[in-house]
Scaffold this motif. Structure first.
Motif, PDB file in Angstrom:
ATOM      1  N   GLU A 295      37.167  11.932  24.644  1.00  0.00           N
ATOM      2  CA  GLU A 295      37.137  11.511  26.033  1.00  0.00           C
ATOM      3  C   GLU A 295      38.230  12.233  26.813  1.00  0.00           C
ATOM      4  O   GLU A 295      39.212  12.724  26.244  1.00  0.00           O
ATOM      5  N   MET A 296      38.016  12.325  28.127  1.00  0.00           N
ATOM      6  CA  MET A 296      39.043  12.786  29.049  1.00  0.00           C
ATOM      7  C   MET A 296      39.334  11.648  30.009  1.00  0.00           C
ATOM      8  O   MET A 296      38.407  11.050  30.566  1.00  0.00           O
ATOM      9  N   VAL A 297      40.621  11.317  30.188  1.00  0.00           N
ATOM     10  CA  VAL A 297      41.003  10.175  31.009  1.00  0.00           C
ATOM     11  C   VAL A 297      42.123  10.592  31.954  1.00  0.00           C
ATOM     12  O   VAL A 297      43.083  11.252  31.543  1.00  0.00           O
ATOM     13  N   HIS A 298      41.997  10.191  33.227  1.00  0.00           N
ATOM     14  CA  HIS A 298      43.044  10.415  34.218  1.00  0.00           C
ATOM     15  C   HIS A 298      43.843   9.122  34.426  1.00  0.00           C
ATOM     16  O   HIS A 298      43.258   8.033  34.511  1.00  0.00           O
ATOM     17  N   PHE A 299      45.152   9.272  34.540  1.00  0.00           N
ATOM     18  CA  PHE A 299      46.067   8.164  34.787  1.00  0.00           C
ATOM     19  C   PHE A 299      46.959   8.507  35.973  1.00  0.00           C
ATOM     20  O   PHE A 299      47.128   9.678  36.320  1.00  0.00           O
ATOM     21  N   ASP A 300      47.555   7.466  36.554  1.00  0.00           N
ATOM     22  CA  ASP A 300      48.563   7.757  37.571  1.00  0.00           C
ATOM     23  C   ASP A 300      49.902   8.018  36.898  1.00  0.00           C
ATOM     24  O   ASP A 300      50.006   8.002  35.664  1.00  0.00           O
ATOM     25  N   ARG A 301      50.924   8.263  37.658  1.00  0.00           N
ATOM     26  CA  ARG A 301      52.209   8.626  37.097  1.00  0.00           C
ATOM     27  C   ARG A 301      52.907   7.482  36.349  1.00  0.00           C
ATOM     28  O   ARG A 301      53.870   7.667  35.625  1.00  0.00           O
ATOM     29  N   HIS A 302      52.333   6.274  36.491  1.00  0.00           N
ATOM     30  CA  HIS A 302      52.858   5.111  35.764  1.00  0.00           C
ATOM     31  C   HIS A 302      52.029   4.790  34.518  1.00  0.00           C
ATOM     32  O   HIS A 302      52.300   3.796  33.833  1.00  0.00           O
ATOM     33  N   GLY A 303      51.023   5.585  34.233  1.00  0.00           N
ATOM     34  CA  GLY A 303      50.193   5.357  33.058  1.00  0.00           C
ATOM     35  C   GLY A 303      49.012   4.456  33.303  1.00  0.00           C
ATOM     36  O   GLY A 303      48.332   4.061  32.347  1.00  0.00           O
TER      37      GLY A 303
END
Length: 421
Positions: free
Chosen positions: A70-78
């Protein structure tokens, strides 16, 4: 037919294997005094995995690489923003692999030497230019160890010599230096504990400020219950100046990159500890070149980064080089005239890959990630409170256009292999 390939990287070696399978005599030369497993991790899309599998390297890929799940995007806080399956889970008949670039190159090199002969790849050989007369190409070569200059005659010359291609430079003598977009990248490999699914390609933050990409690249480490984590730190430096030549193997410093990721400690990954745990850090500016309106002149053509250097976005660089190599060998082996075969290759590939180069310069996914940072600078409880469904779909659409829009087409397309008759 005899083909001379300049550059023993992923594209050049794949091309040598493909041409050999079609019965074409091939010699590969490379300026490096010794070919070693350098670099860090890359992703091989299912498109490239299919081609390497048809060349008999499926077992090596499975032994070396991680089949990305999988590919997952997160914000800078995880905090999780968006995710999507990859490889077989997306419907392809072949996996996507995350793999160490050096391991892949050595597997290709071993295969070339085993099938074509130990002298099929000549290291320490500098390409200095070429002349052609319509029937033959003569390359000027310099043995770096002895200083001996010589020539090599071939029916076809392929420039697979990367971003700073000497073959491309002769074909385009007035081309400016590579174009920089203001982002510096630091890259490294760190052994640690597996995170999330153990086969996740994670992207955190935004390249309008600081962005982190991390994924495991070693099946051998996974078998030991560990993860060899490839990480890429992207930092935009608007007031910086590019005062060095773009070199994939330029050494970087922990103290230069670490401050940008202070406090990036997620419940699934400690980013500062991962950076500090890397034995070696490489530094590289994010550069590309404007697309060319031609790759081919007579019996000379370009392949891979020599033809279309692009930003490392969407896992396309190495994968597109593999596709170039396979299509080039396919067209060349079937053509009655070598020059016509090269033009067939260019017709099949140039516009498609040039479009990817331009798409990588303006990925809508990056704008959405930036919007998350602006709207929820301190994090969020639910991404639906930050982004609309249409904005989330924009991320999916962006990756479809650059990398994953052809599941059925790839699964059903005839093979590019042309076996010797």
């Amino acid at each position: 037919m005899r083909v001379l390939i300049v550059g023993a990287g992923i594209g050049g070696l794949t091309c040598a294997l493909s041409l050999h399978k079609a019965g074409v005599e091939t010699l590969v030369v490379d300026a490096s005094a010794r070919l070693r497993p350098l670099g860090v991790g890359i992703n091989l899309l299912p498109h490239a995995v299919r081609e390497l599998t048809e060349l008999g390297l499926g077992g090596e890929l499975a032994d070396l690489g991680i089949p990305t799940g999988e590919m997952v995007h997160f914000d800078r806080h995880g905090g999780r923003i968006w995710g999507e399956p990859r490889g077989r889970a997306l419907g392809y008949d072949w996996p996507q692999y995350s793999i160490h670039r050096g391991d892949l190159q050595m597997a290709l090199l071993d295969a070339v030497r085993a099938r074509l002969g130990k002298d099929a790849v000549r290291a320490g050989t500098l390409f200095e230019g070429f002349e052609q007369d319509g029937t033959r190409v003569r390359a000027r070569l310099l043995d770096r160890a002895s200083g001996t200059a010589g020539t090599a005659a071939a029916d076809v010359l392929i420039g697979a010599d990367g971003l700073h291609s000497a073959v491309r430079a002769q074909l385009n003598p007035d081309e400016p230096a590579p174009l920089w977009n203001g982002i510096r990248m630091w890259r490294g490999v760190t052994e640690g504990d597996p995170f999330l699914t153990g086969r996740t390609l994670a992207v955190a933050g935004s390249n309008t400020a600081s962005k982190m990409v991390v994924y495991p690249i070693s099946r051998r480490a996974e078998r030991r219950g560990r993860a060899l984590l490839n990480w890429v730190a992207e930092v935009r430096l608007p007031d910086d100046r590019l005062d060095t030549t773009a070199d994939w193997n330029r050494k970087g410093r922990l103290e230069d990159v670490l401050p940008y990721y202070a406090g990036w400690t997620f419940d699934w990954l400690d980013v500062p500890a991962m950076l500090a745990g890397s034995a070696e850090i490489l530094e590289y500016p994010m550069v590309d070149r404007d697309p060319l309106d031609r790759w081919t002149s007579g019996r000379v053509t370009l392949l891979g980064d020599a033809a279309h250097p692009m930003y490392p976005i969407g896992s396309n660089g190495g994968s597109q080089a593999v596709l170039d190599a396979r299509v080039l060998a396919h067209e060349l082996a079937r053509a009655a005239d070598p020059a016509e075969g090269l033009l067939g290759y260019e017709r099949a590939r140039r516009e498609t890959v040039n479009a990817i180069v331009l798409a990588c310069r303006d990925m809508p996914a990056d704008r959405i990630l930036h919007a998350v940072g602006e709207r929820a600078p301190d994090g969020f409880d639910a991404i639906e409170d930050v982004l609309t469904p249409e904005e989330l779909e924009t991320i999916t659409g962006a990756y479809r256009r650059t990398s994953f829009d052809d599941v059925e087409a790839l699964n059903t397309r005839p093979s590019y292999s042309v076996s010797r008759g």
